[in-house]
Scaffold this active site. Structure first.
Site, PDB file in Angstrom:
ATOM      1  N   TYR A 123      14.673  30.665   5.716  1.00  0.00           N
ATOM      2  CA  TYR A 123      13.473  31.297   6.481  1.00  0.00           C
ATOM      3  C   TYR A 123      13.588  31.449   8.017  1.00  0.00           C
ATOM      4  O   TYR A 123      14.244  30.614   8.692  1.00  0.00           O
ATOM      5  CB  TYR A 123      12.326  30.407   6.155  1.00  0.00           C
ATOM      6  CG  TYR A 123      12.034  30.296   4.673  1.00  0.00           C
ATOM      7  CD1 TYR A 123      11.607  31.367   4.014  1.00  0.00           C
ATOM      8  CD2 TYR A 123      11.790  28.986   4.131  1.00  0.00           C
ATOM      9  CE1 TYR A 123      11.162  31.236   2.874  1.00  0.00           C
ATOM     10  CE2 TYR A 123      11.268  28.993   2.773  1.00  0.00           C
ATOM     11  CZ  TYR A 123      11.015  30.232   2.050  1.00  0.00           C
ATOM     12  OH  TYR A 123      10.606  29.993   0.678  1.00  0.00           O
TER      13      TYR A 123
ATOM     14  N   MET B 155      10.680  24.110   1.233  1.00  0.00           N
ATOM     15  CA  MET B 155       9.960  22.695   0.439  1.00  0.00           C
ATOM     16  C   MET B 155      10.716  22.059  -0.311  1.00  0.00           C
ATOM     17  O   MET B 155      10.474  21.207  -0.744  1.00  0.00           O
ATOM     18  CB  MET B 155       8.450  23.673  -0.445  1.00  0.00           C
ATOM     19  CG  MET B 155       7.597  22.562  -0.862  1.00  0.00           C
ATOM     20  SD  MET B 155       6.346  23.627  -1.877  1.00  0.00           S
ATOM     21  CE  MET B 155       5.265  24.137  -0.601  1.00  0.00           C
TER      22      MET B 155
ATOM     23  N   LYS C  59       0.958  -0.994   0.119  1.00  0.00           N
ATOM     24  CA  LYS C  59       0.130  -0.040   0.039  1.00  0.00           C
ATOM     25  C   LYS C  59       1.047   1.206  -0.053  1.00  0.00           C
ATOM     26  O   LYS C  59       2.094   1.181   0.451  1.00  0.00           O
ATOM     27  CB  LYS C  59      -0.881   0.004   1.195  1.00  0.00           C
ATOM     28  CG  LYS C  59      -0.199  -0.119   2.477  1.00  0.00           C
ATOM     29  CD  LYS C  59      -1.050  -0.358   3.851  1.00  0.00           C
ATOM     30  CE  LYS C  59      -0.510  -0.270   4.758  1.00  0.00           C
ATOM     31  NZ  LYS C  59      -1.094  -0.762   6.137  1.00  0.00           N
TER      32      LYS C  59
ATOM     33  N   ARG D 265     -11.093  -0.562  14.882  1.00  0.00           N
ATOM     34  CA  ARG D 265     -10.938   0.278  13.533  1.00  0.00           C
ATOM     35  C   ARG D 265     -12.078  -0.432  12.503  1.00  0.00           C
ATOM     36  O   ARG D 265     -13.198  -0.352  12.823  1.00  0.00           O
ATOM     37  CB  ARG D 265      -9.360   0.021  13.194  1.00  0.00           C
ATOM     38  CG  ARG D 265      -9.412   1.129  12.035  1.00  0.00           C
ATOM     39  CD  ARG D 265      -7.745   1.190  11.638  1.00  0.00           C
ATOM     40  NE  ARG D 265      -7.284  -0.124  11.332  1.00  0.00           N
ATOM     41  CZ  ARG D 265      -6.228  -0.131  10.803  1.00  0.00           C
ATOM     42  NH1 ARG D 265      -5.003   0.851  10.588  1.00  0.00           N
ATOM     43  NH2 ARG D 265      -5.590  -1.377  10.327  1.00  0.00           N
TER      44      ARG D 265
HETATM   45  C1  LIG Z   1      -0.566  -1.751   6.862  1.00  0.00           C
HETATM   46  C2  LIG Z   1      -0.923  -3.056   7.247  1.00  0.00           C
HETATM   47  C3  LIG Z   1      -0.289  -4.156   7.381  1.00  0.00           C
HETATM   48  C4  LIG Z   1       0.965  -4.479   7.334  1.00  0.00           C
HETATM   49  O1  LIG Z   1       1.804  -3.722   8.516  1.00  0.00           O
HETATM   50  P1  LIG Z   1       3.318  -3.765   8.573  1.00  0.00           P
HETATM   51  O2  LIG Z   1       3.295  -3.425  10.446  1.00  0.00           O
HETATM   52  O3  LIG Z   1       3.776  -2.760   7.984  1.00  0.00           O
HETATM   53  O4  LIG Z   1       3.869  -5.036   8.449  1.00  0.00           O
HETATM   54  C5  LIG Z   1      -0.816  -5.444   7.798  1.00  0.00           C
HETATM   55  N1  LIG Z   1      -2.382  -5.440   7.891  1.00  0.00           N
HETATM   56  C6  LIG Z   1      -2.993  -4.278   7.803  1.00  0.00           C
HETATM   57  C7  LIG Z   1      -4.477  -4.583   8.031  1.00  0.00           C
HETATM   58  C8  LIG Z   1      -2.497  -3.091   7.533  1.00  0.00           C
HETATM   59  O5  LIG Z   1      -3.254  -2.155   7.227  1.00  0.00           O
END
Ligand SMILES: *Cc1c(COP(=O)(O)O)cnc(C)c1O
Length: 712
Positions: free
Chosen positions: A603, A652, A376, A470
């Site tokens: 800055y 930036m 992701k 969650r």
């Molecule tokens: C992001 C995520 C992971 C991966 O987590 P890491 O700690 O980076 O290994 C696994 N399961 C879910 C549901 C996540 O959102």
């Protein structure tokens, strides 16, 4: 960058192959011995054309291309060369009365598509046809299926080529091939002959697991010896209609190509142009040699003597080729694509380290448990394309993303394994879930119901909330979970939960985590007792695996550990894995200036020089993902083996460093901001910690503006 891929072997062999083609067309040994001529021109030299086609396949065919632009360019260029070649040979065609034949229109069309308007030009339309076939097979199926189909085509071709003596005697085959030979003089063409070599070339390019030099040599030795025997037997029994297709040719080519790939060095692109020109013009040179020999009454020397004839054709083809290549290079429209886009700042990805981490993680996972690579947020800033295609190449078959669009992007990159969307997807995109074969997380019962009502068949995993609060259905809500299994349009392939403090070894946190795990398994037990078939189960993310390695799940969803770092320098884990960071962040010095005591920098005038100082400007800033709260001496960077502080506020797009006390710093020196060496102060967890964050956040904010360069 593709520095590591220098294909000098290919460039050199192109030249050899071009000479082998001249060999085929001049039969250098024929005035000495028919058998040795057969061996040289009909067996040895038969590797030349497949080699050219595999080379095209190697650079063209890939499971990982995102659109067919490359294919279009290939077709356009090949067609252009074909048109030019056709025009060049028109005078010869006229001389041979080609255009005054009966039925010239159908004959011309047939030649245009299959046989070429001059004997050796068949190669060009065959390349276009073969490339299109191989491209679509590889994109729409996998290599295995593409192989099976193209090998079948090849075998059909074979029975009309070297083995025609056999098919000719079988009446069904005889009529079949009579039909084919009305369309194409040979089965050596774009449908039967070239596709398999395109697929082979693409397969070798896509599978980085290279065959060792020794194995390639042995493999080639054995397969070529078999091909040799095959050819001699066919020749002896006079079975060949034409003699370019053998059963053992594709296998020999597979090994030969690996041998060629082992020769590395500087690329010699001009050899490619030279070989192409030699290929196209050598028949013209054969005619020229004959003309000259006739004119000067040297037929005995240059025509009757086949070796002299061959040598002369080679020499003048090469001379003509070199002159044209020089001319071509001078006037060629210069390719404007910039050579390197690393001139400002860039992310460097070490794919070897990624592979190392995958193997380390797989080693500690229980057998039958699969690694689900969490890619992701653009693979935690590492580049979803670079990371996921490499993982795919090394056999990772399950991926997780946060959003449907990330999932679709993976499919467009050519990823075929399972892709689980961990987050929420709007139910109105149900048809896209199906179209791209994505697996959706069911975040609660109402959501599952609504998705089911879309009337589209969807694969899903049920998320269970065991205490993180969650996403997910409460572990207590057994009925809701059970009902989801009755939804008609939803196929449940998995159930999972997420641990919220598995990174901590504090006794309270361990108790909480164990409780989460127990609640999950308790729910699963109830489902089991109610006769519900249990799908794949998964609980652990990176820390879940490292701190609770004894769980026996079907997947481990690994994110941060895959990228070779822990979240924070304070993390302690039960399993201490020898992971290697994948990402480094680099920029360079673009300006060095001296300032006087009392001058301010940046800055808000946060830095006031305590003495006359030398500072350097580095073109990377918080818009590139480098956190602003590392400003004002809070963080160091490495330059020329020395650590120097960031001074003033990070802007930036740039930042300033104090190099007063550093030695030998010059313009253009590389500045390392995040290092992929583990044991130092510039690794991601340490930097993230100084920025009051965790490496997950630091890394995933990279890669929106910065180019990503991968090395192996
Ligand atoms: C992001 C995520 C992971 C991966 O987590 P890491 O700690 O980076 O290994 C696994 N399961 C879910 C549901 C996540 O959102």
């Amino acid at each position: 960058m593709s520095n590591h891929k220098s294909y000098t072997g290919i460039d050199h062999f192109r030249f050899i192959a071009a000479l082998l083609i001249i060999t085929i067309h001049t039969s250098p040994l024929v005035s000495y011995s028919q058998t040795s001529d057969f061996i040289l021109t009909r067996i040895i030299a038969r590797v030349a054309v497949p080699f050219f086609i595999m080379t095209s396949g190697f650079f063209l065919i890939s499971r990982y291309t995102r659109n067919n632009d490359k294919l279009k360019v290939f077709i356009k260029n090949t067609a252009l060369i074909y048109i030019i070649a056709i025009l060049i040979y028109i005078p010869v065609n006229i001389y041979n009365n080609y255009f005054t034949q009966d039925n010239i229109i159908p004959k011309f069309l047939k030649d245009l598509i299959f046989d070429g308007t001059f004997y050796h030009l068949w190669y060009l339309p065959a390349s276009i046809l073969g490339a299109v076939i191989a491209w679509y097979l590889v994109k729409h199926f996998d290599y295995k299926k593409a192989f099976i189909i193209t090998i079948i085509l090849y075998l059909i071709g074979l029975l009309g080529d070297s083995y025609y003596g056999i098919s000719d005697k079988i009446s069904v085959l005889h009529s079949f091939y009579s039909l084919i030979f009305q369309l194409s003089d040979y089965t050596r063409n774009g449908i039967f002959f070239t596709p398999v070599f395109f697929v082979l070339g693409g397969f070798i390019a896509d599978n980085s697991c290279k065959l060792s030099f020794k194995k390639s040599i042995c493999g080639f030795g054995i397969s070529f010896a078999l091909m040799f025997c095959e050819a001699m037997i066919l020749h002896y029994f006079n079975l060949q209609k034409h003699d370019s297709m053998y059963i053992f040719l594709p296998l020999s080519m597979y090994f030969l190509f690996h041998i060629i790939l082992h020769f590395k060095g500087k690329r010699l692109i001009w050899l490619r142009t030279l070989s192409l020109i030699i290929y196209i013009i050598h028949p013209m040179m054969i005619i020229l040699v004959r003309l000259i020999a006739k004119l000067f009454h040297l037929q005995n020397l240059f025509i009757q003597n086949s070796i002299m004839h061959f040598l002369l054709v080679c020499v003048i083809s090469i001379i003509f080729g070199i002159i044209t290549t020089i001319f071509f290079n001078k006037y060629k429209f210069k390719n404007k694509k910039y050579i390197s886009n690393t001139d400002r700042a860039y992310i460097e990805i070490n794919l070897k380290n990624l592979e190392h981490n995958v193997h380390i993680l797989q080693k500690v996972m229980p057998c039958k448990c699969q690694l689900m690579a969490v890619v992701k947020a653009n693979a935690y800033g590492h580049g979803a394309f670079e990371i996921s295609t490499h993982l795919d190449k090394i056999g990772v078959k399950a991926f997780a993303v946060a959003t449907i669009d990330e999932g679709i992007r993976l499919r467009k990159y050519g990823i075929r394994g399972e892709i689980l969307i961990l987050g929420y997807t709007d139910i109105h995109r149900a048809s896209e879930l199906k179209k791209y074969n994505l697996t959706q997380t069911l975040i609660d019962y109402e959501y599952a119901n609504a998705l089911n009502r879309q009337g589209v068949n969807i694969k899903a995993h049920i998320k269970i909330d065991t205490g993180m609060h969650r996403l997910g259905i409460s572990y207590k809500d057994f009925n809701a979970v059970k009902n989801i299994f009755t939804l008609k349009n939803i196929k449940i392939n998995g159930i999972y939960t997420h641990l919220c403090c598995s990174d901590s070894l504090h006794p309270d946190d361990i108790t909480f985590t164990r409780d989460q795990i127990n609640k999950f398994y308790h729910l699963i037990d109830i489902l089991k007792n109610n006769g519900i078939p249990i799908p794949k189960l998964h609980i652990q993310s990176s820390f879940g695996l490292m701190n609770y390695p004894s769980l026996k799940c079907d997947y481990v969803r690994v994110g941060i550990a895959l990228y070779g770092v822990l979240s924070s320098p304070n993390n302690d884990t039960v399993l201490k894995l020898n992971l290697r960071p994948v990402l480094s962040l680099k920029s360079k010095v673009v300006l060095i200036r001296t300032i006087q005591k009392g001058d301010s920098v940046g800055y808000s005038r946060n830095f006031i020089a305590p003495q006359d100082s030398k500072i350097a400007i580095v073109p990377i800033g918080y818009a590139d993902g480098f956190p602003r709260n590392l400003s004002c001496r809070k963080n160091m960077v490495r330059i020329n083996q020395q650590l120097v502080p960031i001074i003033g506020h990070i802007c930036m797009d740039q930042l300033m460093i104090d190099i007063t006390n550093a030695k030998d710093i010059v313009l253009g020196d590389t500045v390392t901001l995040i290092d992929s060496e583990l044991c130092n102060n510039l690794n991601a967890p340490n930097i993230a910690d100084r920025a009051n964050s965790i490496s997950n956040e630091l890394l995933c904010r990279m890669g929106t503006r910065l180019p990503i360069v991968s090395k192996y």
